[in-house]
Design a protein around this motif. Structure first.
Motif, PDB file in Angstrom:
ATOM      1  N   GLN A 256       0.823  -1.202   0.000  1.00  0.00           N
ATOM      2  CA  GLN A 256       0.000   0.000   0.000  1.00  0.00           C
ATOM      3  C   GLN A 256       0.861   1.258   0.000  1.00  0.00           C
ATOM      4  O   GLN A 256       0.502   2.262  -0.628  1.00  0.00           O
TER       5      GLN A 256
ATOM      6  N   GLN B 112       1.952   1.847  -3.552  1.00  0.00           N
ATOM      7  CA  GLN B 112       0.863   2.403  -4.352  1.00  0.00           C
ATOM      8  C   GLN B 112       0.629   3.877  -4.023  1.00  0.00           C
ATOM      9  O   GLN B 112       0.375   4.688  -4.914  1.00  0.00           O
TER      10      GLN B 112
ATOM     11  N   GLU C 233       0.883   7.034  -6.625  1.00  0.00           N
ATOM     12  CA  GLU C 233      -0.264   7.906  -6.831  1.00  0.00           C
ATOM     13  C   GLU C 233       0.097   9.366  -6.588  1.00  0.00           C
ATOM     14  O   GLU C 233      -0.396  10.262  -7.280  1.00  0.00           O
TER      15      GLU C 233
ATOM     16  N   SER D 203      -0.994   0.994 -11.264  1.00  0.00           N
ATOM     17  CA  SER D 203      -1.988   0.032 -10.775  1.00  0.00           C
ATOM     18  C   SER D 203      -3.250   0.012 -11.610  1.00  0.00           C
ATOM     19  O   SER D 203      -4.055  -0.918 -11.496  1.00  0.00           O
ATOM     20  N   GLU D 204      -3.444   1.027 -12.481  1.00  0.00           N
ATOM     21  CA  GLU D 204      -4.635   1.067 -13.336  1.00  0.00           C
ATOM     22  C   GLU D 204      -4.448   0.289 -14.631  1.00  0.00           C
ATOM     23  O   GLU D 204      -5.434  -0.089 -15.281  1.00  0.00           O
TER      24      GLU D 204
ATOM     25  N   ASP E 135      -1.454  -6.445 -11.273  1.00  0.00           N
ATOM     26  CA  ASP E 135      -0.715  -6.591 -10.021  1.00  0.00           C
ATOM     27  C   ASP E 135       0.615  -5.876 -10.174  1.00  0.00           C
ATOM     28  O   ASP E 135       1.433  -6.233 -11.039  1.00  0.00           O
ATOM     29  N   ILE E 136       0.863  -4.877  -9.337  1.00  0.00           N
ATOM     30  CA  ILE E 136       2.118  -4.138  -9.447  1.00  0.00           C
ATOM     31  C   ILE E 136       3.297  -4.974  -8.997  1.00  0.00           C
ATOM     32  O   ILE E 136       4.456  -4.612  -9.247  1.00  0.00           O
TER      33      ILE E 136
ATOM     34  N   GLY F 275       4.976  -5.120 -13.430  1.00  0.00           N
ATOM     35  CA  GLY F 275       5.006  -4.081 -12.416  1.00  0.00           C
ATOM     36  C   GLY F 275       6.357  -3.951 -11.736  1.00  0.00           C
ATOM     37  O   GLY F 275       6.890  -2.838 -11.571  1.00  0.00           O
TER      38      GLY F 275
END
Length: 489
Positions: free
Chosen positions: A191, A194, A198, A205-206, A210-211, A216
């Motif tokens: 998290q 991510q 962001e 992630s979009e 799976d990052i 990823g």
């Protein structure tokens, strides 16, 4: 207008109505609703039969333990306080042995009870662990009153001990819980990764599922290595990725702020560090599981069906869990629908390799809190509708519920059973009911050693239809009618 108050003989003010309510009913007369006649009052606890004559009670705390023994064992000081250091625990055991104590009851307080429990158990005392709900009595609580009350209840056999597996399983359980903690910690840093992306407006992630997959991780490593060109980063796309390079390149136009790159780097390092520690725990678990007695009887482990032949996920142990579990139990629990090797390992690490502590499957299900609470009085239910299950944080029950969620759409008998209940009572009740059936199957297989055989969804639906038709025919016969099948059917 306030009601006029008066004073009773003790000088306490109060109105006449409140004084009348406080009056005690006379002997032989029927009391007010909710009261008990004096001549039918329960006997005092001193008149009960003493079951454990050599019993002691211990109130546990983080830095001090209060121990109570019968008054005739130490007339000067039957209640003593001890520290929580190892020397103090040894002193507790010595004093209990000097007083002729054979069995000890203690309250489960955090993890503070574990060292004393293990020490007393190794010294030959019979120790039971009691839930706090069994010993609540005093509105004004003190440690001295608690330990005396525990000793009194244990003397008269009014306490039931909590389930605790064998010491060999406790070691495995400690490894598995340590592993679970590491997995949760690693998930937190996913998290954090991510969030850092962001904040840089990188929508990785979009465009990837799976990052942490091949695409990823390759892109994140390249970003941290200094690559900022979106087109070059998109060329690291794996051929199995659904989105093309142009879409991925559009998602990788960011602001590249240095503080967010620093957060991303630290989150990735911590994620990999925790997974390195998970591998170390897995190696320890594999070595420890291989030390168990082989109960397979030399029979080879059958090959799993094609439906269960899948690759291991990132959070599952990489060693042959299924083979080791089969040798430990003598039966393959992974043949149960919805249960994989990792789920079975979690269950076995909590309950052990036998279920002798539970006399029947109903006791096992009740311990898991997967059955409705019994709330009856006078032969009638006190609440209308369906009784809920008792709220519990049992790890085995949580694992069984997760397994049950995967069966709602499956074509097995348990899946057909769950879909029928979901349409009637909702998804939550259906998952609980499936988890209960899984618990019964696990209990039966470990207890008897019989293999599990799925009858299939069609056979289950056929049996349910026959049962439903028999019920309708019986009800029609009671009303004076006859039920006949139509030609269209």
């Amino acid at each position: 207008m306030s009601r006029k108050k008066s004073k009773n003989k003790l000088g306490v003010s109060g109105n006449k109505k409140s004084l009348a309510v406080r009056q005690r009913p006379s002997v032989g007369k029927r009391p007010r609703r909710g009261g008990l006649p004096v001549d039918n009052a329960p006997p005092p606890i001193e008149s009960l039969k003493q079951v454990n004559l050599n019993a002691a009670g211990i109130d546990i705390a983080s830095n001090v333990h209060f121990v109570a023994v019968p008054k005739d064992r130490d007339s000067e000081n039957p209640v003593r306080s001890f520290g929580a250091f190892t020397a103090d625990l040894e002193a507790i055991a010595d004093w209990l042995a000097q007083c002729g104590i054979e069995t000890v009851a203690m309250e489960s307080t955090g993890v503070y009870w574990i060292p004393l429990f293990e020490l007393l158990d190794s010294r030959g005392f019979q120790v039971i662990l009691v839930e706090p709900s069994q010993i609540k009595k005093y509105r004004r609580k003190t440690d001295v009153l608690d330990c005396q009350w525990i000793q009194t209840l244990h003397t008269f056999g009014l306490l039931t001990g909590s389930f605790r597996p064998a010491d060999q399983i406790i070691v495995l359980r400690s490894y598995m819980r340590q592993r679970e903690m590491l997995v949760k910690s690693a998930a937190q840093h996913i998290q954090h990764m991510q969030k850092a992306m962001e904040q840089m407006n990188l929508k990785l992630s979009e465009v990837v599922s799976d990052i942490l997959g091949v695409t990823g991780m390759s892109i994140i490593d390249a970003i941290l290595a200094g690559q900022r060109d979106p087109e070059k980063l998109a060329k690291l796309r794996n051929e199995k990725c659904k989105n093309d390079e142009a879409t991925i390149a559009l998602a990788l136009h960011g602001n590249w702020r240095e503080e967010h790159l620093f957060s991303l780097r630290q989150a990735l390092d911590l994620y990999r560090y925790y997974h390195k520690k998970i591998v170390e725990v897995d190696d320890q678990i594999e070595v420890y599981m291989s030390q168990f007695e082989d109960r397979s009887g030399g029979e080879p482990l059958a090959k799993p069906p094609r439906a269960k032949q899948r690759s291991k996920t990132a959070n599952e142990p990489k060693f042959d869990t299924r083979r080791l579990l089969y040798e430990m139990l003598g039966v393959d629990l992974t043949t149960i629908d919805g249960m994989g090797p990792h789920s079975v390992l979690q269950i076995v690490s909590e309950i052990g390799i036998n279920v002798d502590a539970f006399p029947t499957e109903k006791h096992f299900v009740s311990w898991l809190s997967l059955c409705p609470e019994a709330n009856k009085s006078g032969g009638k239910k006190q609440k209308k509708g369906k009784s809920p299950t008792h709220r519990s944080s049992n790890r085995v029950a949580q694992t069984l519920r997760v397994c049950a969620q995967t069966l709602i759409q499956s074509k097995c008998a348990l899946g057909a059973f769950g879909r029928r209940l979901r349409g009637r009572d909702g998804a939550a009740s259906a998952i609980t009911a499936i988890a209960r059936k899984l618990a019964i199957i696990v209990y039966t297989m470990i207890k008897t050693g019989r293999a599990y055989m799925d009858i299939g969804a069609d056979a289950y639906n056929g049996r349910f239809k026959e049962k439903l038709v028999a019920t309708l025919r019986r009800r029609a016969c009671d009303l004076g009618y006859d039920l006949m099948a139509s030609d269209a059917a």
